[in-house]
Design an enzyme around this catalytic site. Sequence first.
Site, PDB file in Angstrom:
ATOM      1  N   CYS A 268      -3.781  10.597  45.455  1.00  0.00           N
ATOM      2  CA  CYS A 268      -3.773  11.543  44.331  1.00  0.00           C
ATOM      3  C   CYS A 268      -3.389  12.963  44.704  1.00  0.00           C
ATOM      4  CB  CYS A 268      -5.128  11.533  43.662  1.00  0.00           C
ATOM      5  SG  CYS A 268      -5.571   9.873  43.144  1.00  0.00           S
TER       6      CYS A 268
HETATM    7  C1  UGA Z   1      -9.302  12.785  43.832  1.00  0.00           C
HETATM    8  C2  UGA Z   1     -10.153  13.642  42.895  1.00  0.00           C
HETATM    9  O1  UGA Z   1     -11.319  14.104  43.588  1.00  0.00           O
HETATM   10  C3  UGA Z   1     -10.597  12.841  41.659  1.00  0.00           C
HETATM   11  O2  UGA Z   1     -11.289  13.681  40.757  1.00  0.00           O
HETATM   12  C4  UGA Z   1      -9.340  12.282  40.959  1.00  0.00           C
HETATM   13  O3  UGA Z   1      -9.663  11.463  39.842  1.00  0.00           O
HETATM   14  C5  UGA Z   1      -8.555  11.461  41.949  1.00  0.00           C
HETATM   15  O4  UGA Z   1      -8.199  12.273  43.091  1.00  0.00           O
HETATM   16  C6  UGA Z   1      -7.332  10.950  41.224  1.00  0.00           C
HETATM   17  O5  UGA Z   1      -6.490  11.772  40.818  1.00  0.00           O
HETATM   18  O6  UGA Z   1      -7.248   9.746  40.940  1.00  0.00           O
HETATM   19  P1  UGA Z   1      -9.829  10.914  45.673  1.00  0.00           P
HETATM   20  O7  UGA Z   1      -8.386  11.080  46.077  1.00  0.00           O
HETATM   21  O8  UGA Z   1     -10.372   9.564  45.469  1.00  0.00           O
HETATM   22  O9  UGA Z   1     -10.112  11.719  44.307  1.00  0.00           O
HETATM   23  O10 UGA Z   1     -10.717  11.558  46.835  1.00  0.00           O
HETATM   24  P2  UGA Z   1     -11.508  12.915  47.137  1.00  0.00           P
HETATM   25  O11 UGA Z   1     -12.924  12.591  47.368  1.00  0.00           O
HETATM   26  O12 UGA Z   1     -11.212  13.964  46.167  1.00  0.00           O
HETATM   27  O13 UGA Z   1     -10.878  13.293  48.570  1.00  0.00           O
HETATM   28  C7  UGA Z   1      -9.480  13.507  48.732  1.00  0.00           C
HETATM   29  C8  UGA Z   1      -9.180  13.920  50.151  1.00  0.00           C
HETATM   30  O14 UGA Z   1      -9.670  15.242  50.405  1.00  0.00           O
HETATM   31  C9  UGA Z   1      -9.805  13.028  51.224  1.00  0.00           C
HETATM   32  O15 UGA Z   1      -8.843  12.784  52.251  1.00  0.00           O
HETATM   33  C10 UGA Z   1     -10.959  13.861  51.761  1.00  0.00           C
HETATM   34  O16 UGA Z   1     -11.269  13.560  53.101  1.00  0.00           O
HETATM   35  C11 UGA Z   1     -10.393  15.261  51.629  1.00  0.00           C
HETATM   36  N1  UGA Z   1     -11.429  16.316  51.546  1.00  0.00           N
HETATM   37  C12 UGA Z   1     -12.284  16.348  50.491  1.00  0.00           C
HETATM   38  C13 UGA Z   1     -11.513  17.281  52.538  1.00  0.00           C
HETATM   39  O17 UGA Z   1     -10.721  17.285  53.515  1.00  0.00           O
HETATM   40  N2  UGA Z   1     -12.469  18.257  52.449  1.00  0.00           N
HETATM   41  C14 UGA Z   1     -13.336  18.316  51.403  1.00  0.00           C
HETATM   42  O18 UGA Z   1     -14.185  19.245  51.389  1.00  0.00           O
HETATM   43  C15 UGA Z   1     -13.252  17.343  50.414  1.00  0.00           C
END
Ligand code: UGA
Length: 430
Positions: A268
């Site tokens: 995403c």
């Molecule tokens: C993300 C959004 O959070 C959702 O709200 C959205 O619905 C989704 O995309 C989508 O568009 O379908 P997702 O990709 O499942 O969800 O995962 P996240 O938990 O948001 O993490 C994304 C990435 O960011 C991961 O690689 C995670 O490790 C990284 N991340 C997250 C960080 O490096 N630091 C943080 O503080 C948080």
Amino acid sequence: MRIAVIGSGYAGTTLAAGLAALDHDVTAVDIDPEIVSSINAGEAPIHEPGLDQLLSEHAGQNLTATTEYAAIRDAAIVFIAVQTPSREDGSIDVAPLRGAVQSAARTLAEESHRDDGHVVAIKSTVTPPQVSALRDEILEIAGDAVHLELAMNPEFLREGSAVEDFLNPNKLVFGTDASLARERLEAAFTPLIADASPAVIHTDPETASMIKYANNAFLAAKISLINDLGNICKVFGIDAYEVAEAIGTDDRIGERFLRSGVGFGGSCFPKDVRAIIAASTEAGYEPSLLSAALAVNDGQPDRMLDLLERHTTPAESRVAVLGLAFKPGTDDIRNSRSIPVIEGLLERGATVIAYDPVATKQMRERFPDIEYARSAREALDGAGAALVLTAWDEFAALNGAFEEMSDRIVIDGRRVIEPQDGMTYEGLTW
Ligand code: UGA
């Protein structure tokens, strides 16, 4: 309410199972017969905590899957949750989604079993101009044959906690043009609105689409900003997590999504940020901050490799890569930061041994020629360095396993390892 969900990927399957849990009669439509049989057997076609349980409770009861579009004829709402793959230039290819929307509109125009109209609600992430184009198409197909309303109902579920997020949303966004769509969407989610008290936002479909892009772009940019600040911290010998904890107390900043490290992956954030940059650029505005957010993210894996090279020569080393999934709780490796890191290690001539609790099969297809271990302990045994790419809980409990390394060099991209005596430990931003 009778509801159809077209497309059974992670968002579509979670939506179908979640709506069944809210007591609706749900039909899931997918062109892949294997996915259809899996859902009908009550088994999740993807790894998503809680999904198997929901499917096994509702499959064969108020949830049925089929490959036939005819099954949508009596649906009050037809949700479309079809993939929108990226093109080389970052823009998204809406051809599969358009195909699904057109097939749905044609089926309803020719075979509708309702005389009170249908709502076609798009869950897939598409840009505002694409929403406008889809509206024109379905209204043309519908003609005078059937009353159809287009709606945009963007999805905010996170992989790895999609079921929980579905049942406890913090907001619901209903982008509609007219009252039928507005009323039906609100009715479909009434139990959630009553139980979880999410913010309910009513707007038009194009604004709803922009809310989805803005949400993901903001979070992606927030991660890149803390990574940029984290890289500054690293050069000054400061712990970025201590800084993040302090600034997170300012509620204008907020404490969440301030975990710095090797950056964001998944299907995403990278894709949606590139898509909105491409759509905006085509319309005449180049969003420089969002381009910078991608550039910072692309640079983090190289910074990890630079840190490794400070302590060892990769070509002479057996390097353990701990974590292949783009984040914990999922077997999804799309845009996982482990991919550029493994590529970089191979370019430098390292011998790579990789481990992930659930995503090994997927990564084996991407890198068939590296070694894969059955446990983190096995990966560390004899390794001259370890790189930590996914924040799986089990990595925090490895303790003594590091003693089996030939050289205890640990480069942590997710801040999960507790440094130990005799370990050369480097955090990416701390
Ligand atoms: C993300 C959004 O959070 C959702 O709200 C959205 O619905 C989704 O995309 C989508 O568009 O379908 P997702 O990709 O499942 O969800 O995962 P996240 O938990 O948001 O993490 C994304 C990435 O960011 C991961 O690689 C995670 O490790 C990284 N991340 C997250 C960080 O490096 N630091 C943080 O503080 C948080």
